[in-house]
Enzyme design. Structure first.
Site: not given
Ligand code: 13P
Length: 251
Positions: A9, A11, A94, A96, A166, A172, A211
């Site tokens: 992903n 982002k 997601h 976010e 997640e 992150g 992560s």
């Molecule tokens: P990270 O791997 O940067 O923690 O992000 C995970 C994520 O949100 C994947 O969709």
């Protein structure tokens, strides 16, 4: 046995050129693993990347999808538009999107259904915040997030879907869930689906995200109910993304 799956992903990262270079780097290092690999890229890069992945084993996906089929919905991208560019996957729900852009359980369920209408595999993201975990609400939150989609789409829809667990506190932050913490929730999700349909649950790919890095992926992926990963930061570098991909269990 379930095939392993790793999805990147990206982002909101990358220029037009860096996105193409990253996709090319991933394609160049793909090798012959039996696991599947895909990237969910920003909408604006889908056309470019679609041309690059065409004919390769690298799958393409979007990071979101509209909750409606077409019409006066300024700024949205529909399932049929994504399907025209060869998107195989679409992330839905997601954290976010849920926390910064107001995606609700109901709109996530509608996005899930829209994806399937056009043959796109929705990757339904679920997970609890740190506060919810500390209040022992992890399973309750996951029940709610799953129920919204099960009641809108029906349990049979999960035969053509992927779930990504997640934990919001691990995204992150560099704080990965331990192998056991992740396995506990993955097992819970599989049992929850199995109570409604055993065979769908057995075949359902459940990915871990939060992560995940080259140095912790193997331990996570070795867990019986973890079928791969949804990778954020570490998917922005071809070498680390491929290392994670090569940590999947063989089937
Ligand atoms: P990270 O791997 O940067 O923690 O992000 C995970 C994520 O949100 C994947 O969709």
């Amino acid at each position: 046995m379930r095939q392993s799956l790793v999805i990147g992903n990206w982002k909101m990262n990358g220029t037009r050129e860096s996105a193409k270079a990253l996709a090319q780097g991933i394609i160049a290092g793909l090798g012959s693993s039996s696991a599947e690999l895909a990237i969910c890229v920003p909408y604006i890069h889908i056309a470019d990347i679609s041309a690059l992945v065409n004919g390769t084993a690298l799958g393409l996906g979007s990071q979101n999808i509209a909750d409606k089929a077409s019409g006066a919905y300024t700024g949205e991208i529909s399932a049929s538009m994504l399907s025209e560019f060869g998107c195989k996957y679409a992330l839905v729900g997601h954290s976010e999107r849920r926390s910064y852009y107001g995606d609700t359980d109901a709109s996530v369920a509608a996005r899930f259904c829209q994806a399937q209408e056009k043959g796109i595999i929705p990757v339904l993201c679920v997970g609890e915040t740190l506060e919810e975990r500390e209040q022992d609400k992890t399973f309750a939150v996951i029940n709610e997030q799953l129920d919204a989609v099960i009641s809108a789409a029906g349990i049979a829809a999960f035969s053509k879907a992927v779930i990504a667990y997640e934990p919001v506190w691990a995204i992150g932050t560099g704080k990965t869930a331990t192998d056991e913490q992740a396995q506990e929730v993955h097992h819970y999700i599989r049992q929850y689906i199995a109570a409604k349909d055993q065979s769908i649950a057995e075949n359902l790919q459940i990915l871990y995200g939060g992560s995940a890095k080259p140095d912790n992926a193997q331990g996570l992926f070795a867990m019986p109910d973890i079928d791969g990963g949804l990778i954020g930061g570490a998917s922005l570098d071809a070498e680390s993304f491929l290392k994670i991909y090569n940590s999947t269990k063989a089937v």
